[in-house]
Design a protein around this motif. Structure first.
Motif, PDB file in Angstrom:
ATOM      1  N   THR A  32      -2.819  15.152  -7.814  1.00  0.00           N
ATOM      2  CA  THR A  32      -4.213  14.218  -8.205  1.00  0.00           C
ATOM      3  C   THR A  32      -4.835  13.904  -7.075  1.00  0.00           C
ATOM      4  N   GLY A  33      -6.034  14.145  -7.142  1.00  0.00           N
ATOM      5  CA  GLY A  33      -7.133  13.856  -6.271  1.00  0.00           C
ATOM      6  C   GLY A  33      -7.888  12.429  -6.650  1.00  0.00           C
ATOM      7  N   GLU A  34      -8.245  11.806  -5.785  1.00  0.00           N
ATOM      8  CA  GLU A  34      -8.894  10.625  -6.031  1.00  0.00           C
ATOM      9  C   GLU A  34     -10.273  10.572  -5.332  1.00  0.00           C
ATOM     10  N   SER A  35     -11.086   9.590  -5.920  1.00  0.00           N
ATOM     11  CA  SER A  35     -12.450   9.080  -5.314  1.00  0.00           C
ATOM     12  C   SER A  35     -12.745   7.701  -5.475  1.00  0.00           C
ATOM     13  N   GLY A  36     -13.718   7.353  -4.579  1.00  0.00           N
ATOM     14  CA  GLY A  36     -14.180   5.855  -5.171  1.00  0.00           C
ATOM     15  C   GLY A  36     -13.011   5.049  -5.111  1.00  0.00           C
ATOM     16  N   GLY A  37     -12.189   5.280  -3.978  1.00  0.00           N
ATOM     17  CA  GLY A  37     -10.996   4.172  -3.812  1.00  0.00           C
ATOM     18  C   GLY A  37     -10.167   4.220  -5.175  1.00  0.00           C
ATOM     19  N   GLY A  38      -9.922   5.579  -5.785  1.00  0.00           N
ATOM     20  CA  GLY A  38      -9.385   5.486  -7.039  1.00  0.00           C
ATOM     21  C   GLY A  38      -9.909   5.077  -8.327  1.00  0.00           C
ATOM     22  N   PHE A  39     -11.118   5.045  -7.998  1.00  0.00           N
ATOM     23  CA  PHE A  39     -11.926   4.584  -9.409  1.00  0.00           C
ATOM     24  C   PHE A  39     -11.990   6.098 -10.294  1.00  0.00           C
ATOM     25  N   VAL A  40     -11.915   7.375  -9.878  1.00  0.00           N
ATOM     26  CA  VAL A  40     -11.746   8.489 -10.397  1.00  0.00           C
ATOM     27  C   VAL A  40     -10.565   9.204  -9.957  1.00  0.00           C
ATOM     28  N   LYS A  41      -9.379   9.723 -10.990  1.00  0.00           N
ATOM     29  CA  LYS A  41      -8.620  10.552 -10.464  1.00  0.00           C
ATOM     30  C   LYS A  41      -8.604  11.663 -11.338  1.00  0.00           C
ATOM     31  N   VAL A  42      -8.443  13.044 -10.395  1.00  0.00           N
ATOM     32  CA  VAL A  42      -8.515  14.287 -11.329  1.00  0.00           C
ATOM     33  C   VAL A  42      -7.124  15.056 -10.921  1.00  0.00           C
ATOM     34  N   THR A  43      -6.430  15.351 -11.876  1.00  0.00           N
ATOM     35  CA  THR A  43      -4.954  16.048 -11.561  1.00  0.00           C
ATOM     36  C   THR A  43      -5.487  17.602 -12.161  1.00  0.00           C
ATOM     37  N   ILE A  44      -4.942  18.332 -11.042  1.00  0.00           N
ATOM     38  CA  ILE A  44      -4.820  19.765 -11.424  1.00  0.00           C
ATOM     39  C   ILE A  44      -3.371  20.361 -11.236  1.00  0.00           C
ATOM     40  N   ASN A  45      -3.345  21.430 -11.760  1.00  0.00           N
ATOM     41  CA  ASN A  45      -2.045  22.335 -11.766  1.00  0.00           C
ATOM     42  C   ASN A  45      -2.061  23.512 -10.609  1.00  0.00           C
ATOM     43  N   GLY A  46      -0.903  24.058 -10.500  1.00  0.00           N
ATOM     44  CA  GLY A  46      -1.015  25.116  -9.403  1.00  0.00           C
ATOM     45  C   GLY A  46      -1.999  26.019  -9.643  1.00  0.00           C
ATOM     46  N   LYS A  47      -2.580  26.347 -10.557  1.00  0.00           N
ATOM     47  CA  LYS A  47      -3.642  27.418 -10.751  1.00  0.00           C
ATOM     48  C   LYS A  47      -4.952  26.581 -10.792  1.00  0.00           C
ATOM     49  N   PHE A  48      -5.047  25.590 -10.084  1.00  0.00           N
ATOM     50  CA  PHE A  48      -6.152  24.862  -9.744  1.00  0.00           C
ATOM     51  C   PHE A  48      -7.140  24.554 -10.863  1.00  0.00           C
ATOM     52  N   LYS A  49      -6.634  24.473 -12.112  1.00  0.00           N
ATOM     53  CA  LYS A  49      -7.177  24.093 -13.338  1.00  0.00           C
ATOM     54  C   LYS A  49      -7.090  22.590 -13.485  1.00  0.00           C
ATOM     55  N   ILE A  50      -7.986  22.019 -14.061  1.00  0.00           N
ATOM     56  CA  ILE A  50      -8.260  20.450 -14.305  1.00  0.00           C
ATOM     57  C   ILE A  50      -7.178  20.176 -15.450  1.00  0.00           C
ATOM     58  N   ILE A  51      -6.129  19.406 -15.416  1.00  0.00           N
ATOM     59  CA  ILE A  51      -5.535  18.929 -16.647  1.00  0.00           C
ATOM     60  C   ILE A  51      -5.645  17.642 -17.003  1.00  0.00           C
ATOM     61  N   ASP A  52      -6.308  16.770 -16.074  1.00  0.00           N
ATOM     62  CA  ASP A  52      -6.425  15.382 -16.487  1.00  0.00           C
ATOM     63  C   ASP A  52      -7.636  14.705 -15.842  1.00  0.00           C
ATOM     64  N   ILE A  53      -8.345  13.780 -16.440  1.00  0.00           N
ATOM     65  CA  ILE A  53      -9.168  13.068 -15.519  1.00  0.00           C
ATOM     66  C   ILE A  53      -9.109  11.728 -16.184  1.00  0.00           C
ATOM     67  N   LYS A  54      -9.015  10.937 -15.196  1.00  0.00           N
ATOM     68  CA  LYS A  54      -8.990   9.281 -15.361  1.00  0.00           C
ATOM     69  C   LYS A  54      -9.822   8.607 -14.749  1.00  0.00           C
ATOM     70  N   TYR A  55     -10.622   7.504 -15.356  1.00  0.00           N
ATOM     71  CA  TYR A  55     -11.263   6.927 -14.499  1.00  0.00           C
ATOM     72  C   TYR A  55     -11.317   5.162 -15.149  1.00  0.00           C
ATOM     73  N   GLU A  56     -11.762   4.281 -14.338  1.00  0.00           N
ATOM     74  CA  GLU A  56     -12.034   2.870 -14.706  1.00  0.00           C
ATOM     75  C   GLU A  56     -13.149   2.915 -15.654  1.00  0.00           C
ATOM     76  N   ASN A  57     -12.868   2.410 -16.899  1.00  0.00           N
ATOM     77  CA  ASN A  57     -13.819   2.362 -17.827  1.00  0.00           C
ATOM     78  C   ASN A  57     -14.811   1.058 -17.698  1.00  0.00           C
ATOM     79  N   ASN A  58     -15.904   1.172 -17.280  1.00  0.00           N
ATOM     80  CA  ASN A  58     -16.717  -0.033 -16.947  1.00  0.00           C
ATOM     81  C   ASN A  58     -18.123   0.493 -16.931  1.00  0.00           C
ATOM     82  N   LYS A  59     -19.155  -0.657 -16.958  1.00  0.00           N
ATOM     83  CA  LYS A  59     -20.537  -0.352 -17.296  1.00  0.00           C
ATOM     84  C   LYS A  59     -21.252   0.751 -15.953  1.00  0.00           C
ATOM     85  N   TYR A  60     -20.489   0.671 -14.993  1.00  0.00           N
ATOM     86  CA  TYR A  60     -20.978   1.232 -13.887  1.00  0.00           C
ATOM     87  C   TYR A  60     -21.093   2.881 -14.222  1.00  0.00           C
ATOM     88  N   ILE A  61     -20.236   3.503 -15.120  1.00  0.00           N
ATOM     89  CA  ILE A  61     -20.157   4.956 -15.564  1.00  0.00           C
ATOM     90  C   ILE A  61     -21.580   4.992 -16.238  1.00  0.00           C
TER      91      ILE A  61
END
Length: 104
Positions: A32-61
């Motif tokens: 899992t990679g992160e950005s924005g101090g953990g605001f967005v998290k992207v999980t990939i598998n060994g094929k470098f395919k995105i398998i999950d995206i998590k983010y803090e749900n707030n009005k900023y989005i």
């Protein structure tokens, strides 16, 4: 010894089995990679395919979609860097074994 003699003595099946085993193991990895101090998290598998995206749900989005998009890209890039490092750490010696098998 000619270059052809080297290939006669190689056990191609053993090399293929080892490579297939490494490939199968790599495909099961996840990071899992992160950005924005953990605001967005992207999980990939060994094929470098995105398998999950998590983010803090707030009005900023909804207020700044361009920045949110950039955060997803940065998190994806972070995940790719982590995956490359994980593969190197976990399987580096296996690649070295294959290289030495090939005479490099």
């Amino acid at each position: 010894m000619s270059p052809f003699d080297f290939f006669k003595n190689m056990n191609i099946n053993s090399l293929k089995e080892k490579a297939d085993s490494i490939k199968s193991k790599i495909e099961t990895l996840e990071v899992t990679g992160e950005s924005g101090g953990g605001f967005v998290k992207v999980t990939i598998n060994g094929k470098f395919k995105i398998i999950d995206i998590k983010y803090e749900n707030n009005k900023y989005i909804t207020e700044d979609l361009e920045t949110f998009k950039d955060l997803i890209i940065f998190a994806q890039n972070d995940a790719c860097e982590k995956m490359n490092e994980k593969i190197k750490n976990e399987f580096g010696s296996s690649f070295a074994d294959i290289s030495s098998f090939l005479g490099k």
